[in-house]
Write an enzyme that holds these catalytic residues in place. Sequence first.
Site, PDB file in Angstrom:
ATOM      1  N   ASP A 206       0.818  -1.215   0.000  1.00 34.99           N
ATOM      2  CA  ASP A 206       0.000   0.000   0.000  1.00 34.99           C
ATOM      3  C   ASP A 206       0.851   1.265   0.000  1.00 34.99           C
ATOM      4  O   ASP A 206       0.464   2.284  -0.584  1.00 34.99           O
ATOM      5  CB  ASP A 206      -0.925   0.001   1.224  1.00 34.99           C
ATOM      6  CG  ASP A 206      -2.065  -1.003   1.074  1.00 34.99           C
ATOM      7  OD1 ASP A 206      -2.456  -1.279  -0.077  1.00 34.99           O
ATOM      8  OD2 ASP A 206      -2.548  -1.514   2.097  1.00 34.99           O
ATOM      9  N   GLY A 207       2.017   1.226   0.646  1.00 37.19           N
ATOM     10  CA  GLY A 207       2.895   2.395   0.650  1.00 37.19           C
ATOM     11  C   GLY A 207       3.345   2.768  -0.754  1.00 37.19           C
ATOM     12  O   GLY A 207       3.402   3.950  -1.114  1.00 37.19           O
TER      13      GLY A 207
ATOM     14  N   ASN B  92      -5.287   8.682   1.505  1.00 38.05           N
ATOM     15  CA  ASN B  92      -5.696   8.031   2.747  1.00 38.05           C
ATOM     16  C   ASN B  92      -6.072   9.013   3.847  1.00 38.05           C
ATOM     17  O   ASN B  92      -7.214   9.067   4.275  1.00 38.05           O
ATOM     18  CB  ASN B  92      -4.587   7.105   3.256  1.00 38.05           C
ATOM     19  CG  ASN B  92      -4.720   5.702   2.722  1.00 38.05           C
ATOM     20  OD1 ASN B  92      -5.591   5.412   1.913  1.00 38.05           O
ATOM     21  ND2 ASN B  92      -3.848   4.816   3.155  1.00 38.05           N
TER      22      ASN B  92
ATOM     23  N   ARG C  58       3.952  15.236  25.028  1.00 36.37           N
ATOM     24  CA  ARG C  58       2.759  15.779  25.674  1.00 36.37           C
ATOM     25  C   ARG C  58       1.618  15.920  24.674  1.00 36.37           C
ATOM     26  O   ARG C  58       1.848  16.128  23.481  1.00 36.37           O
ATOM     27  CB  ARG C  58       3.075  17.150  26.277  1.00 36.37           C
ATOM     28  CG  ARG C  58       4.105  17.092  27.399  1.00 36.37           C
ATOM     29  CD  ARG C  58       4.282  18.453  28.025  1.00 36.37           C
ATOM     30  NE  ARG C  58       5.222  18.429  29.132  1.00 36.37           N
ATOM     31  CZ  ARG C  58       5.515  19.480  29.890  1.00 36.37           C
ATOM     32  NH1 ARG C  58       4.944  20.654  29.627  1.00 36.37           N
ATOM     33  NH2 ARG C  58       6.370  19.375  30.896  1.00 36.37           N
TER      34      ARG C  58
ATOM     35  N   TYR D 132      -4.654   3.849   8.997  1.00 37.16           N
ATOM     36  CA  TYR D 132      -4.357   4.338  10.345  1.00 37.16           C
ATOM     37  C   TYR D 132      -5.638   4.631  11.117  1.00 37.16           C
ATOM     38  O   TYR D 132      -5.749   4.372  12.314  1.00 37.16           O
ATOM     39  CB  TYR D 132      -3.485   5.581  10.231  1.00 37.16           C
ATOM     40  CG  TYR D 132      -2.887   6.096  11.524  1.00 37.16           C
ATOM     41  CD1 TYR D 132      -2.944   5.366  12.710  1.00 37.16           C
ATOM     42  CD2 TYR D 132      -2.230   7.328  11.547  1.00 37.16           C
ATOM     43  CE1 TYR D 132      -2.378   5.848  13.882  1.00 37.16           C
ATOM     44  CE2 TYR D 132      -1.658   7.811  12.711  1.00 37.16           C
ATOM     45  CZ  TYR D 132      -1.747   7.081  13.876  1.00 37.16           C
ATOM     46  OH  TYR D 132      -1.188   7.563  15.029  1.00 37.16           O
TER      47      TYR D 132
ATOM     48  N   LEU E  14      -8.455   3.114  11.094  1.00 35.59           N
ATOM     49  CA  LEU E  14      -8.985   1.878  11.671  1.00 35.59           C
ATOM     50  C   LEU E  14      -8.228   1.511  12.942  1.00 35.59           C
ATOM     51  O   LEU E  14      -8.829   1.131  13.955  1.00 35.59           O
ATOM     52  CB  LEU E  14      -8.878   0.751  10.646  1.00 35.59           C
ATOM     53  CG  LEU E  14      -9.370  -0.626  11.089  1.00 35.59           C
ATOM     54  CD1 LEU E  14     -10.887  -0.632  11.230  1.00 35.59           C
ATOM     55  CD2 LEU E  14      -8.933  -1.701  10.104  1.00 35.59           C
TER      56      LEU E  14
END
Length: 267
Positions: free
Chosen positions: A54-55, A123, A133, A165, A167
């Site tokens: 996918d990348g 995406n 933080r 991501y 999901l």
Amino acid sequence: MNIAILTKPHMESNPTRLKVLELLRSFSDYCVKEISLKEEISADTDKVLVFGGDGTMLEAVRAIRGRDIPVLGVNLGHLGFLASFEQNADCNRIIDCLKNGERVSRMLLDIEINAGDIMRSLNEVVIKSAGTRPITLDISIDGEFADSFHSDGIIVSSPAGSTAYSLSAGGPVLAPDVDAIVIIPICAHSLHSRPLVVNASSKIEIKLSGEHSGIISVDGANNGTLGKNEIIRVTKSLKSAVFLSDGDENFYAKLLKKMNRWGTTNK
């Protein structure tokens, strides 16, 4: 027909890839050009054939830059949700799909920082804390304040990105034909913060309102840092990503098959 071939270097010796290229080169009406992932796809390219995960598919869409050039993927990676074929597929079927496959459009997102240059995403766009933080992100939709997330960050996802991501962060899965955008806080320090699903025509504005800086990532690529009061705008793009399909794909069957094997060993 001009065909651009994209492959990660360590996958170039894959037997399926070599067989498909051999077959393509045996036809006189195909002009095959292998290009690197950092090389821009030329304007005279008719179609793009991607061997990888996918990348690599995301990199191909990025290199096309919103032009009307369809992409066909053969999965040589792990998940391969964006690909139409697995590496054990019949090579003749792959070539037939390249030639006669159904064109399927997928939503792209336009991302703008402080009224600057527009980036494009298939995406998702992710805004995360630059340190350890949490950051505070104020969310407005169509000019109306929607929520303030004190969290590790936020994901704004297209339907295609809802199985990525988003999901993993607890967001919903959107079917490809759902015209919507998902907004997901990442590890929100709150009991009420939940994913939002908004109409794809919405204008989403995210403001970094706390004291801590953030970083922005578009489809996994690091696109820089964000400071206090900087504003990110996300909208549905007028452009679309175009993929090729042999018409034999069932989204829900693919979802079950791919996601149920995720994280397991290949036995």
